[in-house]
Design a protein around this motif. Structure first.
Motif, PDB file in Angstrom:
ATOM      1  N   ARG A 110      41.575  34.230  31.776  1.00 15.70           N
ATOM      2  CA  ARG A 110      42.584  35.009  31.057  1.00 15.70           C
ATOM      3  C   ARG A 110      42.006  36.340  30.574  1.00 15.70           C
ATOM      4  NH1 ARG A 110      43.099  29.806  28.695  1.00 15.70           N
ATOM      5  NH2 ARG A 110      44.875  28.647  29.545  1.00 15.70           N
ATOM      6  N   ASN A 111      40.781  36.288  30.081  1.00 15.08           N
ATOM      7  CA  ASN A 111      40.133  37.520  29.608  1.00 15.08           C
ATOM      8  C   ASN A 111      39.893  38.493  30.756  1.00 15.08           C
ATOM      9  OD1 ASN A 111      40.078  36.319  27.098  1.00 15.08           O
ATOM     10  ND2 ASN A 111      37.897  35.796  27.167  1.00 15.08           N
ATOM     11  N   THR A 112      39.524  37.957  31.907  1.00 21.49           N
ATOM     12  CA  THR A 112      39.284  38.799  33.087  1.00 21.49           C
ATOM     13  C   THR A 112      40.568  39.502  33.502  1.00 21.49           C
ATOM     14  OG1 THR A 112      37.556  37.261  33.811  1.00 21.49           O
ATOM     15  CG2 THR A 112      38.373  38.820  35.442  1.00 21.49           C
ATOM     16  N   VAL A 113      41.669  38.789  33.421  1.00 21.02           N
ATOM     17  CA  VAL A 113      42.971  39.378  33.740  1.00 21.02           C
ATOM     18  C   VAL A 113      43.322  40.457  32.714  1.00 21.02           C
ATOM     19  CG1 VAL A 113      45.448  38.927  33.873  1.00 21.02           C
ATOM     20  CG2 VAL A 113      43.832  37.353  34.954  1.00 21.02           C
ATOM     21  N   LEU A 114      43.141  40.163  31.450  1.00 23.01           N
ATOM     22  CA  LEU A 114      43.491  41.106  30.378  1.00 23.01           C
ATOM     23  C   LEU A 114      42.705  42.406  30.477  1.00 23.01           C
ATOM     24  CD1 LEU A 114      43.812  38.705  27.293  1.00 23.01           C
ATOM     25  CD2 LEU A 114      45.651  39.976  28.432  1.00 23.01           C
ATOM     26  N   THR A 115      41.479  42.329  30.952  1.00 18.61           N
ATOM     27  CA  THR A 115      40.658  43.538  31.083  1.00 18.61           C
ATOM     28  C   THR A 115      40.870  44.258  32.414  1.00 18.61           C
ATOM     29  OG1 THR A 115      38.813  42.147  31.837  1.00 18.61           O
ATOM     30  CG2 THR A 115      38.883  42.731  29.498  1.00 18.61           C
ATOM     31  N   GLY A 116      41.762  43.717  33.259  1.00 19.02           N
ATOM     32  CA  GLY A 116      42.094  44.386  34.508  1.00 19.02           C
ATOM     33  C   GLY A 116      41.185  44.062  35.669  1.00 19.02           C
ATOM     34  N   TYR A 117      40.305  43.072  35.522  1.00 19.76           N
ATOM     35  CA  TYR A 117      39.354  42.758  36.588  1.00 19.76           C
ATOM     36  C   TYR A 117      39.798  41.588  37.456  1.00 19.76           C
ATOM     37  CZ  TYR A 117      36.335  46.055  34.213  1.00 19.76           C
ATOM     38  OH  TYR A 117      35.820  47.201  33.642  1.00 19.76           O
ATOM     39  N   ALA A 118      41.052  41.164  37.283  1.00 23.59           N
ATOM     40  CA  ALA A 118      41.673  40.164  38.153  1.00 23.59           C
ATOM     41  C   ALA A 118      43.177  40.368  38.086  1.00 23.59           C
ATOM     42  CB  ALA A 118      41.308  38.747  37.712  1.00 23.59           C
ATOM     43  N   ASP A 119      43.870  39.936  39.136  1.00 23.95           N
ATOM     44  CA  ASP A 119      45.326  40.068  39.180  1.00 23.95           C
ATOM     45  C   ASP A 119      45.985  39.166  38.137  1.00 23.95           C
ATOM     46  OD1 ASP A 119      45.136  41.900  41.196  1.00 23.95           O
ATOM     47  OD2 ASP A 119      45.607  40.489  42.814  1.00 23.95           O
ATOM     48  N   GLN A 120      47.250  39.466  37.837  1.00 19.59           N
ATOM     49  CA  GLN A 120      48.000  38.707  36.838  1.00 19.59           C
ATOM     50  C   GLN A 120      48.101  37.227  37.216  1.00 19.59           C
ATOM     51  OE1 GLN A 120      49.211  39.890  33.832  1.00 19.59           O
ATOM     52  NE2 GLN A 120      47.991  41.688  34.404  1.00 19.59           N
ATOM     53  N   LEU A 121      47.999  36.365  36.229  1.00 17.08           N
ATOM     54  CA  LEU A 121      48.030  34.926  36.466  1.00 17.08           C
ATOM     55  C   LEU A 121      49.354  34.459  37.058  1.00 17.08           C
ATOM     56  CD1 LEU A 121      46.268  33.706  33.202  1.00 17.08           C
ATOM     57  CD2 LEU A 121      45.333  33.689  35.525  1.00 17.08           C
ATOM     58  N   SER A 122      50.407  35.207  36.851  1.00 13.22           N
ATOM     59  CA  SER A 122      51.715  34.815  37.385  1.00 13.22           C
ATOM     60  C   SER A 122      51.715  34.726  38.908  1.00 13.22           C
ATOM     61  CB  SER A 122      52.790  35.801  36.919  1.00 13.22           C
ATOM     62  OG  SER A 122      52.474  37.123  37.333  1.00 13.22           O
ATOM     63  N   PHE A 123      50.812  35.472  39.552  1.00 12.59           N
ATOM     64  CA  PHE A 123      50.737  35.412  41.016  1.00 12.59           C
ATOM     65  C   PHE A 123      50.191  34.074  41.504  1.00 12.59           C
ATOM     66  CE2 PHE A 123      50.434  40.117  40.399  1.00 12.59           C
ATOM     67  CZ  PHE A 123      51.601  40.450  41.072  1.00 12.59           C
ATOM     68  N   LEU A 124      49.539  33.322  40.640  1.00 11.76           N
ATOM     69  CA  LEU A 124      48.955  32.040  41.034  1.00 11.76           C
ATOM     70  C   LEU A 124      49.970  30.907  41.043  1.00 11.76           C
ATOM     71  CD1 LEU A 124      45.639  32.124  38.945  1.00 11.76           C
ATOM     72  CD2 LEU A 124      45.813  32.308  41.429  1.00 11.76           C
ATOM     73  N   THR A 125      51.052  31.066  40.315  1.00  8.84           N
ATOM     74  CA  THR A 125      51.970  29.956  40.046  1.00  8.84           C
ATOM     75  C   THR A 125      52.422  29.229  41.299  1.00  8.84           C
ATOM     76  OG1 THR A 125      52.773  31.132  38.095  1.00  8.84           O
ATOM     77  CG2 THR A 125      54.125  29.306  38.918  1.00  8.84           C
ATOM     78  N   ASP A 126      52.822  29.960  42.319  1.00 10.40           N
ATOM     79  CA  ASP A 126      53.368  29.342  43.530  1.00 10.40           C
ATOM     80  C   ASP A 126      52.342  29.210  44.649  1.00 10.40           C
ATOM     81  OD1 ASP A 126      55.899  29.085  42.382  1.00 10.40           O
ATOM     82  OD2 ASP A 126      56.433  31.134  42.948  1.00 10.40           O
ATOM     83  N   ASP A 127      51.094  29.507  44.362  1.00 10.64           N
ATOM     84  CA  ASP A 127      50.054  29.402  45.389  1.00 10.64           C
ATOM     85  C   ASP A 127      49.726  27.942  45.688  1.00 10.64           C
ATOM     86  OD1 ASP A 127      50.011  32.108  45.430  1.00 10.64           O
ATOM     87  OD2 ASP A 127      47.955  32.351  44.711  1.00 10.64           O
ATOM     88  N   LYS A 128      49.156  27.719  46.886  1.00 12.33           N
ATOM     89  CA  LYS A 128      48.726  26.390  47.294  1.00 12.33           C
ATOM     90  C   LYS A 128      47.200  26.296  47.173  1.00 12.33           C
ATOM     91  CE  LYS A 128      52.785  24.845  48.546  1.00 12.33           C
ATOM     92  NZ  LYS A 128      53.076  24.521  49.945  1.00 12.33           N
ATOM     93  N   VAL A 129      46.733  25.167  46.649  1.00  8.34           N
ATOM     94  CA  VAL A 129      45.302  24.938  46.458  1.00  8.34           C
ATOM     95  C   VAL A 129      44.931  23.610  47.105  1.00  8.34           C
ATOM     96  CG1 VAL A 129      43.439  24.598  44.787  1.00  8.34           C
ATOM     97  CG2 VAL A 129      45.289  26.228  44.293  1.00  8.34           C
TER      98      VAL A 129
END
Length: 334
Positions: free
Chosen positions: A98-117
């Motif tokens: 979450r901190n990495t996202v907030l500082t701009g060093y990762a994409d928004q977490l919302s993009f992960l929601t529908d991803d497959k793992v």
């Protein structure tokens, strides 16, 4: 003419520049780009997925753990993240994300929601404890929708990439880390991530596609391998159905594990893990970035998942992450 050729070759060898052809661009469906890897390659795939979730729609993690597991520390990497999963604090790693996202060093977490793992661990893995992959499941469960995570934890396999028919005995630790388990991990993973795929029948015979060598140095410029850790050349498998650019194809980035790059196995990881068999039948372009070992910082030829290229290694400004992102952008015209 022969003298001129030898002179050019001498210059290339002296400067460390690749003699391979530049990576080409293809017609790629930007919604169908995924990544995966084994062991160190699995940790690298997670880093690519988390830092660029706007690009990647799915990830395959074979014998790997959660994002930032090593915390920029080799001892933590070889301890908690390989043999002592009880020391992995998943909640802390989720907060770091979450901190990495907030500082701009990762994409928004919302993009992960529908991803497959897709997560795999052999029950007999003596290199990366199966509990580490359980921690990856816990980690992703915070960010990914219920039902979008698939776990394969019931195969009696040692550390390695499980295949239908290639490799050493499944429950033995093989030197190339490719195991004959009568299990098509590459297909199962890509089918879960992308869906609607045709499975290969073994033996497959000649594949409808071509393996090309490309110049990786285009993507890290004057930074030599001692700095970024990547080899001069990488590989890409292009199905015949994608070569003419008329068909919108899928794209997958496959990261090898330690001691599995070209200088160790030649093209074995590229040709024998089963990716190309499913790719040829389903118009999936597969790119295989390559690492080069460094006796001082990376003696086993691993992708950077503990910080040998710098403390930002796992983020969207990590040197290897940036180079691979540029490869994806070039292939897919992003």
């Amino acid at each position: 003419m022969q003298i001129l050729f030898l002179s050019v070759l001498t210059i290339l060898l002296a400067t460390g520049e690749s003699a391979a052809a530049p990576l080409e661009s293809y017609n790629v469906d930007a919604t169908q780009i995924s990544t995966s890897g084994l062991s160190a390659g699995a940790f690298m795939a997670v880093q690519m997925h988390i830092s660029h979730s706007m690009i990647f729609s799915g990830v395959g993690v074979l014998a790997g753990g959660p994002f930032w597991c090593a915390k920029n520390n080799l001892m933590t990497a070889t301890g908690a993240c390989m043999t002592s999963p009880n020391l992995i604090d998943v909640a802390y790693l989720q907060q770091i994300t979450r901190n990495t996202v907030l500082t701009g060093y990762a994409d928004q977490l919302s993009f992960l929601t529908d991803d497959k793992v897709y997560l795999y661990s052999g029950t007999d893995d003596s290199v990366v404890d199966p509990g580490v992959v359980n921690k990856a499941e816990q980690y992703y469960s915070e960010f990914v929708s219920v039902g979008n995570i698939k776990t394969v934890f019931d195969i009696p396999g040692e550390h390695g990439f499980p295949t239908v028919s290639y490799g050493g005995q499944c429950d033995r630790l093989n030197t190339d880390y490719i195991n004959y388990c009568n299990y098509d991990a590459a297909y199962d993973m890509l089918e879960f991530i992308h869906g609607g795929l045709q499975q290969a029948t073994y033996p497959t015979g000649e594949l409808a596609g071509t393996i090309l060598t490309f110049d990786q140095t285009e993507f890290f410029g004057n930074n030599g391998f001692s700095d970024i850790g990547l080899a001069d050349d990488g590989y890409i498998f292009v199905p015949d159905g994608c070569a003419d650019r008329n068909t919108a194809c899928k794209l997958h980035v496959a990261f090898h594990g330690c001691k599995q790059g070209e200088e160790y196995l030649g093209q074995t990881y590229v040709t024998e893990t089963g990716y190309n068999e499913v790719a040829a039948l389903n118009n999936i372009i597969v790119v295989y970035p390559q690492v080069k070992k460094n006796l001082m910082t990376n003696p086993n030829g691993c992708f950077d998942w503990w910080g040998y290229t710098g403390s930002a290694y796992a983020s969207n400004i990590g040197k290897q992450v940036v180079a691979v992102r540029k490869m994806v952008e070039k292939i897919a015209n992003l």
